[in-house]
Scaffold this active site. Sequence first.
Site, PDB file in Angstrom:
ATOM      1  N   SER A 217      49.515 -20.591 -42.940  1.00  0.00           N
ATOM      2  CA  SER A 217      49.143 -21.935 -42.538  1.00  0.00           C
ATOM      3  C   SER A 217      47.688 -22.236 -42.926  1.00  0.00           C
ATOM      4  O   SER A 217      47.358 -22.211 -44.108  1.00  0.00           O
ATOM      5  CB  SER A 217      49.395 -22.111 -41.036  1.00  0.00           C
ATOM      6  OG  SER A 217      49.388 -23.472 -40.668  1.00  0.00           O
TER       7      SER A 217
ATOM      8  N   ASP B 195      60.413 -26.324 -41.473  1.00  0.00           N
ATOM      9  CA  ASP B 195      59.037 -26.376 -40.961  1.00  0.00           C
ATOM     10  C   ASP B 195      58.649 -27.834 -40.699  1.00  0.00           C
ATOM     11  O   ASP B 195      58.610 -28.649 -41.612  1.00  0.00           O
ATOM     12  CB  ASP B 195      58.079 -25.745 -41.974  1.00  0.00           C
ATOM     13  CG  ASP B 195      56.700 -25.474 -41.385  1.00  0.00           C
ATOM     14  OD1 ASP B 195      56.310 -26.174 -40.430  1.00  0.00           O
ATOM     15  OD2 ASP B 195      56.014 -24.556 -41.885  1.00  0.00           O
TER      16      ASP B 195
ATOM     17  N   HIS C   4      57.909 -23.076 -38.750  1.00  0.00           N
ATOM     18  CA  HIS C   4      56.512 -22.764 -39.067  1.00  0.00           C
ATOM     19  C   HIS C   4      56.179 -21.338 -38.609  1.00  0.00           C
ATOM     20  O   HIS C   4      55.498 -21.120 -37.601  1.00  0.00           O
ATOM     21  CB  HIS C   4      55.593 -23.774 -38.370  1.00  0.00           C
ATOM     22  CG  HIS C   4      54.184 -23.749 -38.868  1.00  0.00           C
ATOM     23  ND1 HIS C   4      53.842 -24.062 -40.163  1.00  0.00           N
ATOM     24  CD2 HIS C   4      53.018 -23.434 -38.240  1.00  0.00           C
ATOM     25  CE1 HIS C   4      52.528 -23.963 -40.316  1.00  0.00           C
ATOM     26  NE2 HIS C   4      52.016 -23.573 -39.165  1.00  0.00           N
TER      27      HIS C   4
END
Length: 254
Positions: free
Chosen positions: A128, A188, A227
């Site tokens: 991320s 995600d 995610h």
Amino acid sequence: IFFKFVFSTISKRVFSVFVKEMTAERRLQILCLHGYRQNDVFFREKTGSLRKMIKKYADLHYACAPHRPNIESSEERGDVRGWWFTKPDSQFSSRDVTDLATGFDDSVEYLVKYIKENGPFDGLLGFSQGACMLHLLLAKMELGEIDIPKPQFVMFASGFLSLSSAHSEYTALRLLSTPSLHIFGTGDEVVLYPVSERLEERFRASATVPPTVCSGYPAEIRHDGGHFIPPMSRYKEPLIAFLEQQLAVVQKGE
């Protein structure tokens, strides 16, 4: 005769230890950069299954971002951190189109020092915001702005390109000399998968930028989750293949 026997026995033992050390399997050393509102301890826990799966091939090391966002820590996450902020109140969003990148230079300085003191590392892995930080760090290496050696390879999970104008010079680059693996989920909702695809594009040759020695990359693992780094048992074959390729290159160069 007794002393000759003892000397011979000791010599054999010393030689045996020497041979074991010389033939010990070389493992890749990978530095991991956690996401926003995480830290090194939390990310280490979240990548436990990944560490076990690749322990034959790699050792994972974890850096902790130097900045504390303006949010409450939780018992689960502990002392949460961020690599830089896109909002005036010391918070971050990957969707912010902004001129801000508060704390970014400090994080670069921290990582350069960390790598010099704890490396060398064969590869870098980011999740991320950590993946975005990794991309920007690699771009700065490519431009010769920081004095650390480029990694043999990079790995991105739920990665994205920075939307800060402060990073536009770096996000415009195509980084074709470093093998890369991109992991992202079609489910995600934090970093939509087309956003991760745009990061992957920066490692792909184009009509105006021809392939380099890294033709055949980037590699990709696309999963149906959200995610997070998914349980990699379903994707063991492409993951191990990528690591074996990088290990072979590293061993060849030693």
